[in-house]
Structure formats: structure tokens, C-alpha cells
Design a protein around this motif. Structure first.
Motif, short mmCIF file in Angstrom:
data_model
loop_
_atom_site.label_atom_id
_atom_site.label_comp_id
_atom_site.label_asym_id
_atom_site.label_seq_id
_atom_site.Cartn_x
_atom_site.Cartn_y
_atom_site.Cartn_z
N THR A 174 23.16 -4.56 18.56
CA THR A 174 23.58 -5.72 17.25
C THR A 174 25.12 -5.83 17.64
OG1 THR A 174 24.54 -4.14 16.83
CG2 THR A 174 22.81 -4.36 15.61
N GLY A 175 26.24 -5.53 18.76
CA GLY A 175 27.08 -6.14 18.42
C GLY A 175 27.91 -5.90 17.80
N LYS A 192 22.67 -6.85 11.69
CA LYS A 192 23.47 -8.16 12.29
C LYS A 192 23.39 -9.36 11.34
CE LYS A 192 21.22 -8.64 17.00
NZ LYS A 192 19.76 -8.81 17.25
N LYS A 245 37.33 -7.78 14.73
CA LYS A 245 37.27 -8.76 14.99
C LYS A 245 38.01 -9.73 15.08
CE LYS A 245 32.28 -7.96 17.11
NZ LYS A 245 30.69 -8.55 16.82
N SER A 282 24.39 -0.04 18.00
CA SER A 282 25.38 -0.81 18.89
C SER A 282 25.21 -1.89 19.32
CB SER A 282 26.84 0.04 19.14
OG SER A 282 27.96 -0.92 19.11
N GLU A 283 24.63 -0.87 20.73
CA GLU A 283 24.02 -2.26 21.50
C GLU A 283 23.13 -3.19 21.53
OE1 GLU A 283 22.39 0.64 24.85
OE2 GLU A 283 24.80 1.41 25.20
#
Length: 298
Positions: free
Chosen positions: A262-263, A237, A298, A259-260
Motif C-alpha cells: 500500500t505504501g 489505499k 509525508k 505496508s509493502e
């Protein structure tokens, strides 16, 4: 007269018949693909493993022993990657011509390897004394290896030296053009940070100017623990991490877990030829790898 004509006919057919193709035993798909690029129909090439297998852990099956018995040339990564099964295959096949010398080609021996340990300690996990053997994701090292492999093919089959030289020239031209294209496309990846599953990405990351900030395995070859994964949450993060990357053959669960929480997207890269539908050859391997990494932005 008829017997003379028939004899001359057989002589002519014999003179025009192509030489027997070299039998090449490739340990990994990337070396099978490279050998095919450089030899074409002058070699029969088979890969002992697929992109969905962990090449550290391969069984010396009878089918592989039979293929090794027929081999004129073995093309492998080397640097200890296949130490658990390649010597056994060679020994059980009885094929001494590929045990050493011209019949044995190790890709890692043709280039400078990274991450050579200053000292060896089994407590450090699955380390390789000769350095990291996963050299296939540095295109510059691949070109150096291609030149050395062409020289070895020529040594074994001097009759077709001109053919091998032509194929190397063609491959080099296409490969260097592809490097320019890859580097231009991958420019946005420079400076980005990733968490990796296993310590096998150093050549790719160094080439693209990326950085590894952590690994799912606490030590190379050691499965991740819940405590270690938990320690990666805040790290991922805080570092604006681009992706958590795994190879196609690796269990994705640990990466998905991280991943779940921390995004950060978990990205599965092909790692070698055949790792996904796009990575059908070496060019597709690099195309797919860069596409997937860019897709994480992103």
C-alpha cells in the motif's frame, strides 16, 4: 553512665531511622513508572512485565510468585487484562493482603473505560467485559489515576502523607505542562486515519482526534489471515491512511506486508515505558509516540 549513653544513642538512631519502603508489585511498566514518580524512595517498585511482552500471556513463574509474596501493594491495569495470570500469582504467593482491599489497585477502575461490550460472545474474540484496559495512553486518565494511586499510597503509609502530596503536586504540574506541549505538537495528527495491529489504541486515538479504520487482527486476539490482510489493501489505499501501527511487543510482519502493498508506513510505537530508547519513563513514552506518528506524515 556509659550504658546509659549507649542506650540513648540507640534510641536516637531508632527514632531517626526511615520507615521501611513499601514493596510495590506493578503488573506493567507504565504503572511501575507512575508509582515511582509518586512514591520516590518511599517505595521499592518492580514491574512484572516488560514492553516486549504481551501482558495477556504471562506465566506465573516462581520468581514472580516470590515477588508477589513480598508485596504490600499490587498496581495493575485491571479490567481483565491480567486475568490469565494475576489471580494465580496471588493465590500461589499466599499474600492475602494484596488479593483485595487497600493492597490491590486497578488503574482501569479509577476511570471510565471505553469499548465496553453490550453483550459477551467468545466468537467476537478477546473482548474485555469491563471495557478496554489499555488506559495508559490517555494523559487525562493518567492524571486521574495518579491522584487515586496517591490516595492509596497514603492509606497504606499515612506517616508520609505529606511526601506523597508533594510528589503528586510536582508530577501534576509537570504532567499538565507536558499535555499542553504534546497537544500543540500533535495538532497535525487530528483527523488522520490508521490501521492498528490489535485493538489497544482507542485511548490514544480518541485523545489525538485520530480514527482507526481497520485492524490487522480480524477479531481481537485472533491472528491475521491472508484473506483478511488482502481486504485491508484497498481500504488502506482509499482512506489516505497515515500509518499501520503496532506495539513494540507485537510481530511486525503483518504490518510490513500491508505496508509493502500500500505504501502506507508501518510504524512501531512503544506502547509502554521501555518500548524504545526514548520511552524511558512516562514522559518519554508520550514524546516518542507523538514523534513517531508525526514522522509518518509525508
Amino acid at each position: 553512665m556509659k550504658s546509659l549513653w549507649f542506650a540513648l544513642l540507640l534510641l536516637g538512631l531508632g527514632a531517626s531511622a526511615p520507615a521501611q519502603a513499601l514493596n510495590v508489585f506493578a503488573c506493567e511498566p507504565e504503572w511501575a513508572s507512575l508509582t515511582q514518580e509518586l512514591a520516590g524512595d518511599l517505595a521499592t517498585v518492580e514491574s512484572a512485565t516488560s514492553a516486549l511482552q504481551d501482558v495477556h500471556q504471562i506465566e506465573a513463574k516462581p520468581s514472580l510468585i516470590a515477588r508477589m509474596r513480598r508485596a504490600d501493594l499490587v498496581v495493575c491495569s485491571g479490567a481483565g487484562l491480567e486475568a490469565g495470570w494475576l489471580p494465580q500469582l496471588i493465590r500461589q504467593s499466599g499474600n492475602n493482603k494484596v488479593a483485595s482491599g487497600a493492597g490491590a489497585f486497578m488503574a482501569a477502575e479509577q476511570v471510565e473505560t471505553l469499548e465496553k461490550p453490550s453483550q459477551l460472545d467468545r466468537a467476537d474474540g478477546d473482548v474485555h467485559p469491563q471495557g478496554n484496559p489499555h488506559v495508559q495512553l490517555d494523559p487525562y486518565r493518567m492524571l486521574t489515576i495518579a491522584k487515586a494511586l496517591t490516595a492509596r499510597l497514603t492509606e497504606l503509609d499515612g506517616t508520609h502523607a505529606g511526601n506523597y502530596a508533594e510528589r503528586l503536586s510536582d508530577f501534576s504540574t509537570r504532567w499538565q505542562a507536558a499535555i499542553s506541549r504534546w497537544e500543540a505538537r500533535a495538532a497535525p495528527l487530528k483527523g488522520r486515519k490508521v490501521v492498528v495491529n490489535h485493538a489497544s489504541w482507542i485511548y490514544l486515538l480518541q485523545w489525538l482526534g485520530m480514527a482507526q479504520i481497520g485492524a490487522l487482527e480480524p477479531k481481537p486476539g485472533v491472528p491475521p489471515t491472508s484473506g483478511h490482510l488482502a481486504s485491508l489493501v484497498e481500504l488502506s489505499k482509499s482512506q489516505s491512511t497515515l500509518a499501520i501501527i503496532s506495539a513494540a511487543y507485537q510481530d511486525p510482519k503483518a504490518g510490513e506486508w500491508l505496508s509493502e502493498r500500500t505504501g502506507v508506513p508501518a510504524v512501531v510505537l512503544p506502547f509502554t515505558v521501555g518500548g524504545n530508547d526514548q520511552a524511558k519513563d512516562l514522559f518519554g513514552l508520550y514524546d516518542s509516540t507523538i514523534d513517531l506518528l508525526l514522522g509518518a506524515i509525508k
